[in-house]
Design an enzyme around this catalytic site. Structure first.
Site, mmCIF file in Angstrom:
data_model
loop_
_atom_site.group_PDB
_atom_site.id
_atom_site.type_symbol
_atom_site.label_atom_id
_atom_site.label_comp_id
_atom_site.label_asym_id
_atom_site.label_seq_id
_atom_site.Cartn_x
_atom_site.Cartn_y
_atom_site.Cartn_z
ATOM 1 N N ASP A 30 0.841 -1.159 -0.022
ATOM 2 C CA ASP A 30 0.174 -0.101 -0.125
ATOM 3 C C ASP A 30 0.433 1.128 -0.294
ATOM 4 O O ASP A 30 1.802 1.388 0.980
ATOM 5 C CB ASP A 30 -0.646 -0.037 1.255
ATOM 6 C CG ASP A 30 -2.007 0.738 1.627
ATOM 7 O OD1 ASP A 30 -2.901 1.236 0.587
ATOM 8 O OD2 ASP A 30 -0.956 2.589 2.224
ATOM 9 N N TYR B 16 2.764 9.942 0.931
ATOM 10 C CA TYR B 16 3.708 9.949 1.134
ATOM 11 C C TYR B 16 5.580 9.771 0.610
ATOM 12 O O TYR B 16 5.970 9.478 -0.391
ATOM 13 C CB TYR B 16 3.518 8.190 0.994
ATOM 14 C CG TYR B 16 2.283 7.721 1.740
ATOM 15 C CD1 TYR B 16 1.839 8.081 2.748
ATOM 16 C CD2 TYR B 16 2.751 6.096 2.023
ATOM 17 C CE1 TYR B 16 0.549 7.419 3.951
ATOM 18 C CE2 TYR B 16 0.762 5.799 1.854
ATOM 19 C CZ TYR B 16 0.240 6.347 3.116
ATOM 20 O OH TYR B 16 -1.126 6.041 3.679
ATOM 21 N N LYS C 28 -3.479 6.005 -3.301
ATOM 22 C CA LYS C 28 -4.817 6.532 -3.545
ATOM 23 C C LYS C 28 -5.006 8.060 -4.138
ATOM 24 O O LYS C 28 -3.930 7.896 -4.624
ATOM 25 C CB LYS C 28 -4.683 7.120 -1.822
ATOM 26 C CG LYS C 28 -4.316 5.634 -0.447
ATOM 27 C CD LYS C 28 -3.540 6.451 0.568
ATOM 28 C CE LYS C 28 -3.716 4.870 1.435
ATOM 29 N NZ LYS C 28 -2.221 4.233 1.038
ATOM 30 N N ASN D 9 -0.902 1.288 16.023
ATOM 31 C CA ASN D 9 -1.189 2.387 16.457
ATOM 32 C C ASN D 9 -0.222 3.965 16.628
ATOM 33 O O ASN D 9 0.222 4.433 17.799
ATOM 34 C CB ASN D 9 -2.298 2.747 18.213
ATOM 35 C CG ASN D 9 -3.122 1.688 18.025
ATOM 36 O OD1 ASN D 9 -3.383 0.629 18.069
ATOM 37 N ND2 ASN D 9 -4.374 2.798 17.901
#
Length: 340
Positions: free
Chosen positions: A54, A59, A85, A237
């Site tokens: 991905d 990025y 994306k 996270n």
């Protein structure tokens, strides 16, 4: 080497490795990664049979797509699953500086939000060129929602819905240029709204259904009922569950720090690395197809694969639930442990 487990993304013909490589870190998120290290990381992931990658134009301000594309050059197109994306159009800007948006050494291109039909098409076509491919397997709308846009979210939502952004995604899918469409977001609420607005195949949800927090459980249950696949990003996270003092791309709130410590203590009692439990837990939910972990070195690839393959004791999960560390209705990973 045993073939890495994969799961189907319903209705698309795609199968995703249950552990995928998130290529944001390779673009220098917080700390720079040089080109040879990025290439070696991708090569190690390939050798470990991680065939889901991905990326996104955002990025490294296109650095990630360029590196992924260079690595994939010449490889059999059916041998990997590639997602990228839309939602930001990258425009030249000599004013870009190290540290902008958290990128250590971004390229001189500035992201401009554009969720309209034309914006989606422009972003898609530019990604094809950077990645060196003729089609994208999974195309995701990036960072729509109030967490990113605040009071401007309604403006961008109208561009996506009334302005033709979703229509562009559907057209690309119907033309065979894209196999699956969805959202790549950090908040489940906007993804729930999107399911009512367009026929999505999947949602990449980062950080909201993890070992640390399961507030998105009702949304995942809805996805399972509707046959919408979920890809879990940010399983650590932002690093909190992997020994880093960061949560949600920033500082760690006290309650989250305490919860992470309690998770680590319980895992230690069962002689389980916290990272292994964090990677494995989301896959127990029937909607989840894959877990994406950011990796910036070959060593991190090997570590993540080892954690994912590690047998975990079934009684770990009831213990976590008994201590109030897992949602009472969250599926537990006993069956998932046997798969991996």
């Amino acid at each position: 080497m045993n073939k890495f487990p994969s799961r189907p993304l319903a209705g698309t013909g795609l199968r995703l490795s249950t552990l995928g490589l998130g290529a944001a870190a390779l673009a220098g998120l917080y700390d720079a990664v040089d080109g040879p290290t990025a290439a070696a990381t991708l090569q190690t992931a390939w050798e470990q049979d991680l065939r889901f990658i991905d990326t996104a134009p955002f990025y490294g301000y296109t650095r990630s797509e360029g590196r992924v594309g260079a690595f994939l050059t010449g490889r059999r197109r059916g041998g990997f699953v590639l997602s990228t994306k839309v939602g930001r159009v990258m425009v030249p800007d000599d004013g870009v500086r190290p540290g902008d948006d958290g990128w250590a050494d971004p390229l001189p291109l500035r992201p401009v939000f554009d969720y309209s039909h034309d914006g989606v098409m422009r972003s898609f076509e530019a990604s094809l060129q950077r990645l060196g491919v003729q089609r994208i397997d999974i195309l995701l709308v990036h960072d729509i929602g109030r967490a990113t846009h605040g009071d401007r979210n309604q403006f961008h939502w109208k561009a996506l819905t009334e302005g033709g952004g979703f229509r562009a995604l559907q057209a690309l899918r119907s033309q065979g240029l894209v196999r699956a469409i969805g959202l790549g977001v950090n908040e489940w609420e906007v993804a729930q709204d999107a399911l009512a607005a367009a026929p999505l195949d999947c949602v990449l949800l980062a950080g909201r259904y993890t070992l640390l927090e399961q507030g998105a459980l009702p949304f995942l249950d809805r996805c399972a009922a509707q046959g919408v696949g979920v890809i879990i990003g940010g399983p650590f996270n932002s690093g909190l569950l992997a020994g880093q003092a960061r949560y949600n791309y920033g500082s760690v709130p006290h309650d989250m720090l305490q919860r992470a410590r309690a998770l680590a203590e319980t895992c230690a009692e069962f002689r389980v690395p916290l990272e292994a439990a964090a990677l494995r837990f989301p896959l127990a939910h029937p909607a989840v197809v894959s877990v994406l972990a950011g990796m910036r070195s070959p060593q991190q690839v090997i570590a993540n694969v080892s954690w994912m393959r590690r047998p975990l004791p079934d009684d770990l999960w009831p213990a976590l639930r008994h201590r109030g560390l897992l949602h009472a209705e969250a599926p537990l990973p006993a069956a998932c442990a046997k798969e991996a």
